[in-house]
Design a protein around this motif. Structure first.
Motif, mmCIF file in Angstrom:
data_model
loop_
_atom_site.group_PDB
_atom_site.id
_atom_site.type_symbol
_atom_site.label_atom_id
_atom_site.label_comp_id
_atom_site.label_asym_id
_atom_site.label_seq_id
_atom_site.Cartn_x
_atom_site.Cartn_y
_atom_site.Cartn_z
ATOM 1 N N ARG A 190 0.872 -1.176 0.000
ATOM 2 C CA ARG A 190 0.000 0.000 0.000
ATOM 3 C C ARG A 190 0.909 1.226 0.000
ATOM 4 O O ARG A 190 1.652 1.468 0.956
ATOM 5 N N LEU A 191 0.848 1.985 -1.082
ATOM 6 C CA LEU A 191 1.761 3.105 -1.257
ATOM 7 C C LEU A 191 1.496 4.195 -0.230
ATOM 8 O O LEU A 191 0.344 4.426 0.187
ATOM 9 N N ALA A 192 2.577 4.844 0.163
ATOM 10 C CA ALA A 192 2.467 5.969 1.087
ATOM 11 C C ALA A 192 1.959 7.193 0.333
ATOM 12 O O ALA A 192 2.052 7.261 -0.898
ATOM 13 N N PRO A 193 1.401 8.169 1.032
ATOM 14 C CA PRO A 193 0.925 9.380 0.347
ATOM 15 C C PRO A 193 2.045 10.051 -0.444
ATOM 16 O O PRO A 193 3.163 10.235 0.054
ATOM 17 N N GLY A 194 1.744 10.390 -1.684
ATOM 18 C CA GLY A 194 2.731 11.029 -2.552
ATOM 19 C C GLY A 194 3.486 10.074 -3.452
ATOM 20 O O GLY A 194 4.244 10.528 -4.320
ATOM 21 N N GLN A 195 3.314 8.784 -3.274
ATOM 22 C CA GLN A 195 4.005 7.808 -4.116
ATOM 23 C C GLN A 195 3.098 7.350 -5.247
ATOM 24 O O GLN A 195 1.868 7.429 -5.169
ATOM 25 N N GLU A 196 3.699 6.810 -6.307
ATOM 26 C CA GLU A 196 2.975 6.273 -7.439
ATOM 27 C C GLU A 196 3.622 4.946 -7.861
ATOM 28 O O GLU A 196 4.789 4.676 -7.517
ATOM 29 N N PRO A 197 2.892 4.106 -8.590
ATOM 30 C CA PRO A 197 3.468 2.811 -8.997
ATOM 31 C C PRO A 197 4.759 2.934 -9.783
ATOM 32 O O PRO A 197 5.620 2.047 -9.707
ATOM 33 N N ALA A 198 4.924 4.024 -10.542
ATOM 34 C CA ALA A 198 6.157 4.185 -11.316
ATOM 35 C C ALA A 198 7.381 4.271 -10.415
ATOM 36 O O ALA A 198 8.483 3.861 -10.821
ATOM 37 N N ASP A 199 7.231 4.789 -9.204
ATOM 38 C CA ASP A 199 8.364 4.865 -8.280
ATOM 39 C C ASP A 199 8.838 3.469 -7.886
ATOM 40 O O ASP A 199 10.045 3.206 -7.816
ATOM 41 N N VAL A 200 7.889 2.558 -7.637
ATOM 42 C CA VAL A 200 8.260 1.197 -7.280
ATOM 43 C C VAL A 200 8.834 0.467 -8.489
ATOM 44 O O VAL A 200 9.809 -0.283 -8.377
ATOM 45 N N ALA A 201 8.234 0.672 -9.666
ATOM 46 C CA ALA A 201 8.738 0.005 -10.871
ATOM 47 C C ALA A 201 10.160 0.445 -11.199
ATOM 48 O O ALA A 201 10.968 -0.355 -11.681
ATOM 49 N N ALA A 202 10.493 1.705 -10.939
ATOM 50 C CA ALA A 202 11.852 2.180 -11.218
ATOM 51 C C ALA A 202 12.885 1.535 -10.301
ATOM 52 O O ALA A 202 14.073 1.478 -10.652
#
Length: 458
Positions: free
Chosen positions: A100-112
């Motif tokens: 569950r992403l923290a506020p301000g994060q997006e899936p692209a951040d994890v994919a990178a």
């Protein structure tokens, strides 16, 4: 002597276990992952989750309320907050984990950060997919599933859905004709294109559909499946006779849809938005899947007469690709080479083929023709396929997504046997009877006599 015995008693089992683990990792990676790799990766993940997320830049500053609560309760330093981790679900090929992403994060951040997570947790690959807003799923693959492809045993295809290969993220690649009606499949000699075609035919052979083939290599690719084929053309002349029959069948099905829905007879086919799936089951015509092998042979011409025939066949293929979906007619176009230089209509036909599968090809232009208009970055992946891995391909569609897949081995004899066993499922289509391939009767083995006959003597 006592020291030597102790060394043998302790070191012998250790060496045996180490050697067994190394052998299993090389020859049976699935067994190694289930016994050794899965526990180790799980321990690494649980013990280093917070530090790894912080090193990858996937943490955020805590809220003020959380910071005040930590200082008041423990008086410790307030550390950044990583994404909330869900339950770890082990699989036969890896791990699944939801974040569950923290506020301000997006899936692209994890994919990178997928490559960093792979090295930190000691797995073969990490793939990120979005489940819903604010939740992503990490799919950790423990070993290279494309080195020795093993399809899931409990995997079964639904109607007009055929599982034909394994993706690099350990999920099956399913050819869904209802979603992607037409497809272009390219591959050089010994690239695995024929293996891909065998899986498609054998998967559809068990379903109530009509299979029609155009094989301009004198039928050497599709002739072994003749017992299950409703029609087969083995040269361009026969193909020129078969395609108009399919176009006429498509028009007859549009007339059936008009009659059922009360549409005016003069309405153009392009304006009819419904399809045969809206008809009652008793009136619904059987779907038809057309396999075109070596499509370049239909474009090649030597004389003026051949050029007229070529233009007519290409026009009919384009009509089937544009209008065939609603009539339940699907195209599977295969070839070694496909490009605009084949002639008029090649690019227009390619534009109607939603699905793309590119095996190893001999030139970059073919890879660009297959994948360049949907995913330019997939072209380099297709050109990097090694000859030592037949069956490896890059699959994509016009939505822009693509992935590496590999087809498991299926012998020609096994595929032909499946078509022989399902020959009773060939639908009765009067228009295709003239094109039904001749199937030689199997030899009848006469039973041996129980007793050896004795000659009668006087």
């Amino acid at each position: 002597m006592t020291d030597l015995s102790t060394v043998l008693e302790v070191g012998g089992p250790v060496v045996a276990l180490g050697g067994g683990a190394a052998y299993a990792r090389a020859q049976h990676p699935g067994v190694y992952w289930s016994t050794v790799g899965l526990p180790l990766s799980t321990v690494r993940m649980l013990s280093s989750y917070s530090s790894v997320m912080e090193a990858c830049g996937l943490t955020v500053a805590p809220s003020r309320l959380r910071a005040l609560a930590v200082k008041a309760a423990t008086r410790r330093e307030v550390r950044p907050v990583p994404p909330r981790r869900g339950l770890i679900r082990p699989t036969s090929t890896g791990l699944r984990l939801r974040l569950r992403l923290a506020p301000g994060q997006e899936p692209a951040d994890v994919a990178a950060s997928a490559e960093r997570l792979r090295h930190a947790w000691g797995v073969h690959a990490v793939y990120v997919t979005t489940v819903k807003p604010g939740v992503v799923e990490l799919r950790l693959v423990g070993f290279d599933v494309l080195r020795r492809v093993r399809m899931p045993r409990k995997l079964t295809g639904d109607f007009l859905k055929v599982p034909v290969a394994m993706r690099e993220d350990a999920t099956p690649f399913v050819r869904d004709y209802r979603t992607i009606p037409h497809q272009l499949t390219l591959g050089a000699t010994l690239s695995g294109k024929s293996m891909y075609l065998r899986h498609l035919i054998t998967g559809l052979a068990r379903q109530p559909v009509a299979l029609v083939g155009i094989d301009c290599k004198r039928g050497v690719e599709l002739a072994p499946f003749a017992p299950r084929l409703s029609g087969l053309a083995t040269d361009p002349d026969q193909a020129a006779e078969l395609l108009p029959v399919l176009v006429q069948a498509m028009e007859n099905r549009y007339d059936l849809i008009r009659a059922r829905q009360g549409i005016a007879p003069g309405t153009p086919n392009e304006e009819i938005t419904s399809d045969i799936w809206g008809l009652p089951e008793k009136q619904r015509p059987v779907p038809i899947v057309l396999f075109v092998d070596e499509v370049a042979e239909l474009f090649l011409v030597a004389t003026r007469k051949d050029e007229e025939r070529r233009d007519e066949m290409v026009t009919q293929l384009i009509r089937l690709a544009q209008l065939g979906r609603a009539a339940g007619i699907y195209l599977e176009v295969c070839g070694q080479r496909f490009g605009a230089e084949l002639g008029k209509g090649a690019t227009m036909l390619r534009a109607q083929l939603t699905g793309r599968v590119c095996h190893r090809v001999n030139d970059e232009a073919s890879a660009k023709m297959a994948l360049g208009d949907i995913a330019p970055e997939a072209v380099s992946a297709a050109c990097a396929i090694a000859p030592e891995r037949p069956g490896l391909a890059v699959a994509g569609d016009t939505s822009g997504g693509w992935s590496r897949i590999r087809t498991p081995y299926l012998s020609l004899g096994d595929a032909a046997e499946i078509c022989q066993e399902t020959a009773h499922l060939v639908p009765d289509l009067a228009a295709l009877k003239p094109f039904r391939p001749d199937v030689p009767a199997p030899p009848v083995d006469s039973p041996a006599p129980v007793m050896r006959p004795r000659p009668v003597t006087d």
